[in-house]
Design an enzyme around this catalytic site. Sequence first.
Site, short mmCIF file in Angstrom:
data_model
loop_
_atom_site.label_atom_id
_atom_site.label_comp_id
_atom_site.label_asym_id
_atom_site.label_seq_id
_atom_site.Cartn_x
_atom_site.Cartn_y
_atom_site.Cartn_z
N ASP A 94 -0.90 -5.90 5.03
CA ASP A 94 -0.14 -5.81 3.80
C ASP A 94 0.75 -4.58 3.72
O ASP A 94 0.38 -3.50 4.20
CB ASP A 94 -1.13 -5.80 2.62
CG ASP A 94 -0.49 -6.08 1.29
OD1 ASP A 94 0.46 -6.87 1.25
OD2 ASP A 94 -0.97 -5.52 0.29
N HIS A 138 2.28 -9.44 -6.72
CA HIS A 138 1.65 -8.17 -6.38
C HIS A 138 1.27 -7.44 -7.67
O HIS A 138 1.77 -7.75 -8.75
CB HIS A 138 2.61 -7.30 -5.58
CG HIS A 138 2.79 -7.74 -4.16
ND1 HIS A 138 3.11 -6.87 -3.14
CD2 HIS A 138 2.68 -8.96 -3.58
CE1 HIS A 138 3.20 -7.53 -2.01
NE2 HIS A 138 2.96 -8.80 -2.25
N THR A 172 -6.50 -2.65 -6.91
CA THR A 172 -7.01 -1.62 -7.80
C THR A 172 -8.23 -2.09 -8.60
O THR A 172 -9.14 -1.30 -8.86
CB THR A 172 -5.91 -1.14 -8.76
OG1 THR A 172 -4.83 -0.60 -7.98
CG2 THR A 172 -6.41 -0.06 -9.70
#
Length: 292
Positions: A84, A211, A236
């Site tokens: 990524d 994203h 996150t």
Amino acid sequence: MPLTTTGDLVARSAAARGAVGAFNVITLEHVEAVISGAELADRPVVLQVSENAVAFRYGRLLPLARAAVAAAERAAVPVALHLDHVVSDRLLRQAPDAGFSSVMYDASRLPYGENLAATRAAADWAHAQGLWVEAELGQVGGKHGAPALDAHAPGARTDPREARAFVADSGVDALAVAVGTTHAMTERTAALDHALLKSLAAALDVPLVLHGSSGVPDAELTAAVAGGISKVNVGTALNAAMTAAIREYLAAHPRAVDSRTYLAVGREAMVRTVAAILGVLDPGASGGDGTA
């Protein structure tokens, strides 16, 4: 079961008007948690290793990649491995031998013409190696500690006409679009531009990727998938779940020194987070309670 490919998982999700969950992993605990959460939800999943994660691991891709492959091959659900936010061509060229079936090549920081040229070159090389390629147009801010762009700043949102030309000229297989998310959000307050997403879905014939999804509320995620998103990236949210659980454990056990005790608590918190998010992406899946 054997590793599957990101392209296959995304294609199947797109055909079913759903989205595959793609989770960024940093440690072996992340890898195990993502797979366990996917098994709990009985859904396929993509394990993502970012260039930032490779930098954290002293710049070495193989230790984490080999662990991810080994864990994925023992999973009860289909698992793919994705590299990524690749900026370095050197890292890009390590992907095929490390078990990755796909890469997100990120030149979105560059002006349009330079982004296109760099992405075209990367896609040509990657396709020759059998890799599926994702790129980004517009800027999903918040990477590398940089502040997010204002939602109305030039270049902050993906333009549908520009995106159509970019996909055609670059040859990429999927496009990450900027429709109101930001990387590294710790609060789920993002409001997506669903009208823009609808225009992008109509303009493009490749799967769309979201994203910065950790900051997106459940209802917004559900609407995004209905609006054409086929791959949802999460990072996150896992780190937040793990950190909160470990903090709570250490506060209750101030004399704890065995890292296995608190890492196990952190890992289980991530398992629950993964299962819940996958339940939002596909409410019909078993496991998860539909709340992320």
